[in-house]
Scaffold this motif. Structure first.
Motif, short mmCIF file in Angstrom:
data_model
loop_
_atom_site.label_atom_id
_atom_site.label_comp_id
_atom_site.label_asym_id
_atom_site.label_seq_id
_atom_site.Cartn_x
_atom_site.Cartn_y
_atom_site.Cartn_z
N SER A 25 9.26 9.20 14.74
CA SER A 25 9.37 8.63 16.10
C SER A 25 10.62 9.15 16.80
O SER A 25 10.56 9.53 17.97
CB SER A 25 9.40 7.11 16.05
N PHE A 26 11.74 9.16 16.09
CA PHE A 26 12.98 9.66 16.67
C PHE A 26 12.82 11.12 17.08
O PHE A 26 13.17 11.52 18.20
CB PHE A 26 14.12 9.50 15.66
N ALA A 27 12.24 11.93 16.21
CA ALA A 27 12.05 13.36 16.50
C ALA A 27 11.11 13.56 17.69
O ALA A 27 11.38 14.38 18.57
CB ALA A 27 11.50 14.07 15.27
N GLU A 28 10.01 12.82 17.73
CA GLU A 28 9.04 12.96 18.82
C GLU A 28 9.64 12.57 20.17
O GLU A 28 9.47 13.28 21.16
CB GLU A 28 7.80 12.11 18.54
N LEU A 29 10.33 11.43 20.21
CA LEU A 29 10.91 10.97 21.47
C LEU A 29 12.01 11.90 21.97
O LEU A 29 12.07 12.23 23.16
CB LEU A 29 11.46 9.54 21.32
#
Length: 144
Positions: A25-29
């Motif tokens: 999630s951190f990487a995608e956002l």
């Protein structure tokens, strides 16, 4: 010219069962926000990392500054912005000043019909976002 970017976030103890989801999630956002600002190319490779006390992302093909963009700024209706002689009115001058321009750009303004109203537009170039500013914004969005 593009380079690789590694962002590492030190955090409190994260639940082991959620590590993979939190890291992804951190990487995608973060990547989505940087792409929206034109700081990351479309063919960039993204790798997410997560450990109990760290979240990280490695992104390839990151620019130091986004490219400048040509933008058509919608100003106001022509009847409000120009007087009967075609001279700029105080509201138009105030709007131009807020955009960093002055009365010298009035001859360059375009008149475009929008429905029944003639509207003034100004074609300008917006400077690209530097990576430091774009990354700060992306981090705030990803953490939020």
């Amino acid at each position: 010219m593009s380079k690789n970017l590694l962002v590492e976030l030190l955090v409190e103890e994260l639940p082991p069962k959620s590590l993979k989801q939190l890291g992804n999630s951190f990487a995608e956002l973060l990547t989505a926000s940087l792409k929206a600002q034109d700081l990351v190319s479309k063919d960039a490779q993204v790798t997410a990392y997560a450990s109990p006390r760290r979240l990280a992302v490695h992104i390839t093909h990151v620019a130091a500054q986004a490219a400048d963009k040509a933008v058509a700024q919608k100003l106001m209706p022509a009847t409000v912005g120009l007087d009967a002689q075609g001279q700029a009115t105080p509201p138009l001058l105030k709007k131009l000043a807020s955009l960093g321009a002055d009365a010298s750009v009035v001859p360059q303004l375009k008149r475009v019909m929008e429905g029944k109203t003639e509207t003034l537009f100004w074609d300008s170039t917006v400077k690209g976002t530097p990576l430091t500013d774009g990354l700060q914004k992306a981090l705030e969005e990803a953490i939020g």
